[in-house]
Design a protein around this motif. Structure first.
Motif, PDB file in Angstrom:
ATOM      1  N   TRP A 111     -55.835 -77.867  89.680  1.00 45.43           N
ATOM      2  CA  TRP A 111     -55.125 -79.071  90.062  1.00 45.43           C
ATOM      3  C   TRP A 111     -53.644 -78.825  89.820  1.00 45.43           C
ATOM      4  CZ3 TRP A 111     -58.886 -79.704  86.026  1.00 45.43           C
ATOM      5  CH2 TRP A 111     -58.370 -79.693  84.735  1.00 45.43           C
ATOM      6  N   GLY A 112     -52.830 -79.770  90.226  1.00 44.01           N
ATOM      7  CA  GLY A 112     -51.397 -79.592  90.093  1.00 44.01           C
ATOM      8  C   GLY A 112     -50.937 -79.719  88.655  1.00 44.01           C
ATOM      9  N   GLY A 113     -49.660 -79.537  88.456  1.00 40.76           N
ATOM     10  CA  GLY A 113     -49.095 -79.608  87.121  1.00 40.76           C
ATOM     11  C   GLY A 113     -48.009 -78.574  86.961  1.00 40.76           C
ATOM     12  N   SER A 114     -47.629 -78.344  85.727  1.00 40.15           N
ATOM     13  CA  SER A 114     -46.565 -77.384  85.467  1.00 40.15           C
ATOM     14  C   SER A 114     -47.107 -75.960  85.502  1.00 40.15           C
ATOM     15  CB  SER A 114     -45.932 -77.668  84.099  1.00 40.15           C
ATOM     16  OG  SER A 114     -46.902 -77.568  83.076  1.00 40.15           O
ATOM     17  N   VAL A 115     -46.211 -75.023  85.702  1.00 39.50           N
ATOM     18  CA  VAL A 115     -46.565 -73.608  85.702  1.00 39.50           C
ATOM     19  C   VAL A 115     -46.906 -73.180  84.279  1.00 39.50           C
ATOM     20  CG1 VAL A 115     -45.674 -71.284  86.112  1.00 39.50           C
ATOM     21  CG2 VAL A 115     -45.116 -73.140  87.701  1.00 39.50           C
ATOM     22  N   GLU A 116     -48.017 -72.460  84.109  1.00 35.91           N
ATOM     23  CA  GLU A 116     -48.432 -72.003  82.787  1.00 35.91           C
ATOM     24  C   GLU A 116     -47.953 -70.590  82.482  1.00 35.91           C
ATOM     25  OE1 GLU A 116     -52.597 -72.693  81.950  1.00 35.91           O
ATOM     26  OE2 GLU A 116     -52.644 -74.342  83.373  1.00 35.91           O
ATOM     27  N   THR A 117     -47.879 -69.744  83.504  1.00 32.85           N
ATOM     28  CA  THR A 117     -47.457 -68.357  83.315  1.00 32.85           C
ATOM     29  C   THR A 117     -46.487 -67.973  84.422  1.00 32.85           C
ATOM     30  OG1 THR A 117     -49.604 -67.790  82.345  1.00 32.85           O
ATOM     31  CG2 THR A 117     -48.222 -65.963  83.089  1.00 32.85           C
ATOM     32  N   THR A 118     -45.401 -67.332  84.055  1.00 29.90           N
ATOM     33  CA  THR A 118     -44.423 -66.842  85.023  1.00 29.90           C
ATOM     34  C   THR A 118     -44.260 -65.335  84.841  1.00 29.90           C
ATOM     35  OG1 THR A 118     -43.222 -68.945  85.002  1.00 29.90           O
ATOM     36  CG2 THR A 118     -42.054 -67.026  85.859  1.00 29.90           C
ATOM     37  N   VAL A 119     -44.329 -64.603  85.945  1.00 28.00           N
ATOM     38  CA  VAL A 119     -44.211 -63.148  85.909  1.00 28.00           C
ATOM     39  C   VAL A 119     -43.233 -62.717  86.998  1.00 28.00           C
ATOM     40  CG1 VAL A 119     -45.418 -60.935  86.034  1.00 28.00           C
ATOM     41  CG2 VAL A 119     -46.613 -62.962  85.159  1.00 28.00           C
ATOM     42  N   GLU A 120     -42.315 -61.833  86.648  1.00 25.44           N
ATOM     43  CA  GLU A 120     -41.417 -61.240  87.633  1.00 25.44           C
ATOM     44  C   GLU A 120     -42.029 -59.924  88.101  1.00 25.44           C
ATOM     45  OE1 GLU A 120     -38.687 -62.659  88.783  1.00 25.44           O
ATOM     46  OE2 GLU A 120     -38.834 -64.389  87.424  1.00 25.44           O
ATOM     47  N   PHE A 121     -42.461 -59.895  89.362  1.00 26.55           N
ATOM     48  CA  PHE A 121     -43.056 -58.671  89.899  1.00 26.55           C
ATOM     49  C   PHE A 121     -42.889 -58.682  91.411  1.00 26.55           C
ATOM     50  CE2 PHE A 121     -46.733 -56.114  91.424  1.00 26.55           C
ATOM     51  CZ  PHE A 121     -46.382 -54.909  90.822  1.00 26.55           C
ATOM     52  N   GLY A 122     -42.146 -57.725  91.930  1.00 33.23           N
ATOM     53  CA  GLY A 122     -41.881 -57.665  93.355  1.00 33.23           C
ATOM     54  C   GLY A 122     -40.463 -58.092  93.684  1.00 33.23           C
ATOM     55  N   ARG A 123     -40.180 -58.110  94.976  1.00 40.21           N
ATOM     56  CA  ARG A 123     -38.854 -58.458  95.470  1.00 40.21           C
ATOM     57  C   ARG A 123     -38.972 -59.525  96.556  1.00 40.21           C
ATOM     58  NH1 ARG A 123     -36.948 -52.371  97.193  1.00 40.21           N
ATOM     59  NH2 ARG A 123     -37.125 -51.330  95.169  1.00 40.21           N
ATOM     60  N   PRO A 124     -37.870 -60.202  96.866  1.00 41.44           N
ATOM     61  CA  PRO A 124     -37.892 -61.071  98.043  1.00 41.44           C
ATOM     62  C   PRO A 124     -38.262 -60.266  99.282  1.00 41.44           C
ATOM     63  CG  PRO A 124     -35.930 -61.491  96.723  1.00 41.44           C
ATOM     64  CD  PRO A 124     -36.579 -60.269  96.144  1.00 41.44           C
ATOM     65  N   GLY A 125     -39.143 -60.809 100.101  1.00 38.35           N
ATOM     66  CA  GLY A 125     -39.593 -60.104 101.292  1.00 38.35           C
ATOM     67  C   GLY A 125     -40.893 -59.359 101.110  1.00 38.35           C
ATOM     68  N   ASP A 126     -41.317 -59.107  99.862  1.00 37.29           N
ATOM     69  CA  ASP A 126     -42.625 -58.495  99.630  1.00 37.29           C
ATOM     70  C   ASP A 126     -43.731 -59.470 100.032  1.00 37.29           C
ATOM     71  OD1 ASP A 126     -41.481 -56.218  98.613  1.00 37.29           O
ATOM     72  OD2 ASP A 126     -41.830 -56.722  96.508  1.00 37.29           O
ATOM     73  N   ILE A 127     -44.892 -58.922 100.367  1.00 33.75           N
ATOM     74  CA  ILE A 127     -46.063 -59.748 100.650  1.00 33.75           C
ATOM     75  C   ILE A 127     -46.982 -59.688  99.433  1.00 33.75           C
ATOM     76  CG2 ILE A 127     -48.058 -60.090 102.148  1.00 33.75           C
ATOM     77  CD1 ILE A 127     -46.515 -58.741 104.366  1.00 33.75           C
ATOM     78  N   PRO A 128     -47.271 -60.820  98.798  1.00 33.43           N
ATOM     79  CA  PRO A 128     -48.127 -60.795  97.609  1.00 33.43           C
ATOM     80  C   PRO A 128     -49.591 -60.575  97.972  1.00 33.43           C
ATOM     81  CG  PRO A 128     -47.591 -63.054  98.178  1.00 33.43           C
ATOM     82  CD  PRO A 128     -46.814 -62.185  99.130  1.00 33.43           C
ATOM     83  N   VAL A 129     -50.293 -59.808  97.149  1.00 36.23           N
ATOM     84  CA  VAL A 129     -51.721 -59.556  97.310  1.00 36.23           C
ATOM     85  C   VAL A 129     -52.358 -59.650  95.930  1.00 36.23           C
ATOM     86  CG1 VAL A 129     -53.457 -58.047  98.315  1.00 36.23           C
ATOM     87  CG2 VAL A 129     -51.097 -57.885  99.104  1.00 36.23           C
ATOM     88  N   VAL A 130     -53.492 -60.322  95.839  1.00 33.24           N
ATOM     89  CA  VAL A 130     -54.158 -60.541  94.556  1.00 33.24           C
ATOM     90  C   VAL A 130     -55.489 -59.806  94.539  1.00 33.24           C
ATOM     91  CG1 VAL A 130     -55.188 -62.285  93.046  1.00 33.24           C
ATOM     92  CG2 VAL A 130     -53.057 -62.779  94.252  1.00 33.24           C
ATOM     93  N   GLY A 131     -55.826 -59.158  93.413  1.00 34.36           N
ATOM     94  CA  GLY A 131     -57.117 -58.494  93.286  1.00 34.36           C
ATOM     95  C   GLY A 131     -57.375 -58.044  91.863  1.00 34.36           C
ATOM     96  N   ASP A 132     -58.632 -57.815  91.555  1.00 32.35           N
ATOM     97  CA  ASP A 132     -59.015 -57.250  90.255  1.00 32.35           C
ATOM     98  C   ASP A 132     -58.900 -55.736  90.380  1.00 32.35           C
ATOM     99  OD1 ASP A 132     -60.051 -56.566  87.844  1.00 32.35           O
ATOM    100  OD2 ASP A 132     -62.049 -57.395  88.187  1.00 32.35           O
ATOM    101  N   TRP A 133     -57.699 -55.211  90.206  1.00 38.45           N
ATOM    102  CA  TRP A 133     -57.416 -53.812  90.510  1.00 38.45           C
ATOM    103  C   TRP A 133     -58.092 -52.841  89.550  1.00 38.45           C
ATOM    104  CZ3 TRP A 133     -55.938 -54.978  94.958  1.00 38.45           C
ATOM    105  CH2 TRP A 133     -54.959 -55.939  95.232  1.00 38.45           C
TER     106      TRP A 133
END
Length: 457
Positions: A111-133
């Motif tokens: 549900w909505g609310g405040s952000v719990e975790t913030t991570v700096e990874f990548g650059r503007p223009g990158d395409i994010p992809v999520v996975g259990d790597w």
């Protein structure tokens, strides 16, 4: 052991039910609490994906692969964020996240609310992809950058490995394509290319290419035993239960045509593809005394910034090196700019047909009106202004004293009482949306012909 077993459960294979039941019986003999926890994780893991759409910054979630009204809705993030789902804490449940120009903002509740975790990874223009790597039972972060994959296994902002797989014009996807019941095997990269799919069916570190086939044009969907495929066409979800071409096994309508489409629930998330995909080349005209690589890097960052002509995620710009591009970006001497068309001159940048000429004098020195601001911002304004012409927008004037100047206003010359602004205004973005997005169905389309006329800065 606990994390490894959770990873096995998360993979949702029917063959694992017996193994899980035996392990849980053993746990129950020593710890009823632990057995109960694993039962909850297994129940979540066995759930199929369910459809979700994001409209602006409103999220609408269904609980089954069927048409109908959303069971859950909430507000999270900004309309220009890239929404996604991931199992950030290893509890077997995908929860919301956002990617905003290289910053990931994650929550562990649906549900909505405040952000719990913030991570700096990548650059503007990158395409994010999520996975259990790494197969540890929770999802890591990934970005796709012109054919280069970068993986952050534990969401600490550090690159754990890189993989060269794909072309700049491909769209990345991720999933457990091989369906092997082994917690040591992780989610793997895949690509969407011109209506076809290219899936890696071995460990990420190997980078091998697996099966390829053609099925529709659009988005992907998680399945039951191994991750499977699907597309969204307009508002119709078409889901396929095997890695092969053929008709959809499940179809249903959900969402609106300009929504961002995802999946959520016990299974892995997915992400929308851009509605429009444009290519560009970068080059020089004349003898310029500046770095072409820096020019290319800033072009890529600016064109795909969610505040700019990417329109929040609807358009993707990819640099190519061979073949014919939709647009050519030139870093050019004043003399070369003046040769391009009678309307162009040696002082300013100019757009002629599908060629955008950035004048090296302006690139190096800026202008008096922009002198209080960093040169990088002025350079981004030039990209946005001239590419705006390529997208079909004419010059505009100052809407009123103290207002933000439209990016299509000739801010290099005079602000006329407006305030400096390097990004398209809402009205300009709406015009670009109407021209490039509103009449398009499907994930890939032929770009409208760039106006043959020329505009000087």
């Amino acid at each position: 052991m606990r994390r490894a077993f959770r990873a096995v459960l998360r993979r949702r294979r029917v063959a694992l039910v017996t193994v899980a039941a035996v392990a849980m019986a053993s746990l129950a003999a020593t710890s009823g609490v632990a057995a109960s926890a694993y039962a909850r994780v297994m129940a979540l893991a066995q759930q199929p994906s369910a459809p979700a759409v994001v409209r602006g910054n409103d999220w609408y979630l269904r609980a089954s692969l069927t048409a109908g009204a959303p069971e859950t809705s909430f507000r999270f993030g900004l309309p220009t964020d890239h929404p996604l789902f991931g199992d950030w804490d290893g509890d077997g449940k995908a929860t919301p996240g956002l990617f905003r120009n290289g910053t990931w903002m994650l929550r562990n509740k649906v549900w909505g609310g405040s952000v719990e975790t913030t991570v700096e990874f990548g650059r503007p223009g990158d395409i994010p992809v999520v996975g259990d790597w790494d197969g540890d039972g929770d999802d890591g972060l990934g970005v796709f950058r012109d054919g280069l994959w970068l993986f952050d296994d534990n969401r600490d902002g550090a690159t754990d490995r890189m993989l060269r797989f794909g072309r700049p014009t491909d769209t990345p996807v991720a999933g457990d394509w091989n369906g092997i019941a082994d917690a040591s095997l992780a989610d793997l990269p895949g690509l969407r290319r011109n209506g076809g799919w290219l899936l890696v069916n071995q460990a990420v570190a190997g980078g091998g290419r697996g099966v390829s086939f053609t099925f529709g044009a659009g988005r992907w969907q998680d399945g039951a035993s191994a991750d499977q495929i699907g597309v969204v066409r307009g508002t119709d979800w078409l889901l396929r239960n095997s890695h092969s071409g053929g008709p959809a096994d499940t179809t249903f309508p959900y969402g609106q045509s300009d929504d961002f489409f995802l999946t959520w629930g016990g299974a892995a998330q997915s992400l929308s593809q851009p509605v429009r995909h444009y290519t560009y080349k970068v080059g020089v005209k004349g003898s310029v005394n500046s770095s072409l690589q820096r020019f290319a890097d800033l072009a890529r960052e600016t064109l795909n910034d969610q505040r700019g002509w990417s329109l929040g995620r609807h358009i993707r710009f990819s640099r190519i090196y061979t073949g014919t591009a939709d647009m050519n970006l030139w870093l050019a001497t004043g003399e070369e700019v003046a040769k391009a068309d009678p309307i162009c001159d040696e002082e300013w940048s100019c757009r002629v047909g599908k060629n955008v000429y950035v004048n090296i004098r302006r690139w190096n020195n800026g202008t008096v009106t922009w002198s209080p601001r960093p040169i990088k911002e002025y350079r981004q304004y030039i990209f946005n202004h001239e590419v705006g012409h390529w997208m079909g927008l004419p010059h505009s004037g100052c809407p009123g004293s103290g207002a933000a100047a439209p990016v299509m206003m000739q801010q290099s010359i005079n602000l006329y009482g407006c305030k400096i602004n390097l990004w398209p205004t809402h009205a300009e973005r709406q015009k670009a949306y109407d021209r490039h997005i509103a009449t398009v169905s499907g994930a890939t389309a032929t770009p409208p012909e760039a106006p043959a006329s020329a505009e000087a800065e």
